[in-house]
Design a protein around this motif. Sequence first.
Motif, PDB file in Angstrom:
ATOM      1  N   PHE A  36       1.128  -1.231  -0.372  1.00 50.26           N
ATOM      2  CA  PHE A  36      -0.061   0.042   0.015  1.00 50.26           C
ATOM      3  C   PHE A  36       0.632   1.057  -0.570  1.00 50.26           C
ATOM      4  O   PHE A  36       0.272   2.418  -0.279  1.00 50.26           O
ATOM      5  CB  PHE A  36      -0.894   0.022   1.371  1.00 50.26           C
ATOM      6  N   PHE A  37       1.803   0.997   0.416  1.00 47.24           N
ATOM      7  CA  PHE A  37       3.544   2.084   0.543  1.00 47.24           C
ATOM      8  C   PHE A  37       3.954   2.478  -0.329  1.00 47.24           C
ATOM      9  O   PHE A  37       4.878   1.899  -0.550  1.00 47.24           O
ATOM     10  CB  PHE A  37       3.871   2.437   1.884  1.00 47.24           C
ATOM     11  N   HIS A  54       6.183   6.924   1.964  1.00 52.29           N
ATOM     12  CA  HIS A  54       5.133   7.422   3.721  1.00 52.29           C
ATOM     13  C   HIS A  54       6.119   6.390   4.641  1.00 52.29           C
ATOM     14  O   HIS A  54       5.772   6.880   5.758  1.00 52.29           O
ATOM     15  CB  HIS A  54       4.176   6.986   3.107  1.00 52.29           C
ATOM     16  N   ARG A  74      -2.786   7.600   3.179  1.00 54.37           N
ATOM     17  CA  ARG A  74      -1.861   7.894   3.527  1.00 54.37           C
ATOM     18  C   ARG A  74      -1.421   8.085   4.652  1.00 54.37           C
ATOM     19  O   ARG A  74      -0.809   7.963   5.298  1.00 54.37           O
ATOM     20  CB  ARG A  74      -1.305   6.260   2.794  1.00 54.37           C
ATOM     21  N   CYS A 118      -2.868   8.927   7.500  1.00 49.37           N
ATOM     22  CA  CYS A 118      -2.966   7.374   8.198  1.00 49.37           C
ATOM     23  C   CYS A 118      -2.281   7.713   8.635  1.00 49.37           C
ATOM     24  O   CYS A 118      -2.099   7.362  10.186  1.00 49.37           O
ATOM     25  CB  CYS A 118      -3.956   6.776   7.351  1.00 49.37           C
ATOM     26  N   TYR A 155      -5.655   0.718   5.556  1.00 46.32           N
ATOM     27  CA  TYR A 155      -4.815   0.932   4.788  1.00 46.32           C
ATOM     28  C   TYR A 155      -5.246   0.711   3.019  1.00 46.32           C
ATOM     29  O   TYR A 155      -4.989   1.160   2.461  1.00 46.32           O
ATOM     30  CB  TYR A 155      -3.513   0.896   4.957  1.00 46.32           C
ATOM     31  N   ALA A 180      -7.417   3.981   2.752  1.00 43.30           N
ATOM     32  CA  ALA A 180      -5.990   4.933   2.400  1.00 43.30           C
ATOM     33  C   ALA A 180      -5.860   4.758   0.474  1.00 43.30           C
ATOM     34  O   ALA A 180      -5.720   5.833  -0.111  1.00 43.30           O
ATOM     35  CB  ALA A 180      -5.504   4.694   3.304  1.00 43.30           C
ATOM     36  N   TRP A 181      -5.667   3.779   0.132  1.00 48.22           N
ATOM     37  CA  TRP A 181      -4.869   3.544  -0.639  1.00 48.22           C
ATOM     38  C   TRP A 181      -5.685   3.430  -1.756  1.00 48.22           C
ATOM     39  O   TRP A 181      -5.194   4.229  -2.759  1.00 48.22           O
ATOM     40  CB  TRP A 181      -3.963   2.468  -0.798  1.00 48.22           C
TER      41      TRP A 181
END
Length: 383
Positions: free
Chosen positions: A11-12, A16, A72, A75, A300, A303-304
């Motif tokens: 996701f990151f 991030h 992201r 969060c 996440y 958020a993604w």
Amino acid sequence: MADRSFLDWPFFESRHRELAVALDGWCAAHLVDVGHSDVDAACRSLVALLGEGGWLRHSAVDPDAPGALDVRSLCLIRETLARHDGLADFAFAMQGLGTGALSLFGTDAQRDWLRRTRAGEAVSAFALTEPRSGSDVANMDLAAVREGESYVLNGEKTWISNGGIADLYTVFARTGGPGAKGVSAFLVPAATPGLVVAERLEAVAPHPLARLAFRDCRIPTTALIGEEGQGFRIAMAVLDVFRSTVAAAALGFARRALDETLARVRARELFGAPLFDLQMVQGHVAEMALDIDAAALLTYRAAWLKDTGAPRISREAAMAKLYATDRAQDVIDKAVQIHGADGVRKGGIVESLYREIRALRIYEGASDVQKVIIARATRDLSS
């Protein structure tokens, strides 16, 4: 040290991961001795501190180069702050929520406020809830009547976070007929005549909260955010962004509870052996870890999805908020139980987490409302 393995999830991006590590180090250096005895002063101080640290740049768009909010990043910041200090998380979150409508829908002149809120020089608030309508947002009574080049506001808002200390409020009021289509959004500076802090409110976790009264409160038509009748859509768009961050804050509280629990069961002995050696305790720890990872995946994911272009993520954000806040409540309750009498000692970390987590299952859409959102969206997906 808190588990950071989740940062390796797909996701990151690298930015991030760098953000999370940098903020964790900043929190360890700056949030150790934050006093909470004067909540108003503490919140103002934390907003200024977060602004000086540059973290509030993530809470709103850059007025000189407006773009999308990175959910992201929001969060990760909320999760990290919540793990270190609940009031610091609150201070950051309200800066974002209070200016969310300006970030997404504001004019250039309205967005000028963002220079101050991003720098920590002004405190913002989101005034949506009313005494008669909590979760039923479309059923509000606060009236905004057009009179020439002004609107005149009369009515009340309640349980407004940062109420009484905010410098600006995003206020939702009725400009038309009943229902969602009659709601509009306005930018109202705190110094506007007719805006009165009618009552300061106290909750189980100390936060600045207030009931606001609008008594012939006159604002210019330039205070309208978006267009008349768009207020409900604006509110929902803001909540689509920030609802996932509530789940992230719950994650931060839960992770701190697990960290405190692991320290406790390693150091505490019972019947001649570490507390962790008891199979029942191991079962509790396993359930806590499972709940945290499952909640993080939902958080996440939401958020993604938002960051990668999903137009509406109401269902995913609702799932994240519902699951993360409910499970964090269970994780923290287990931490209290494992700590025994120390778990309910006033002023202790676990006791403060127990008070902090409860409100997250209510604000920005109570848990039962999230179930309605999820059910309706699921029905629509299969139709």
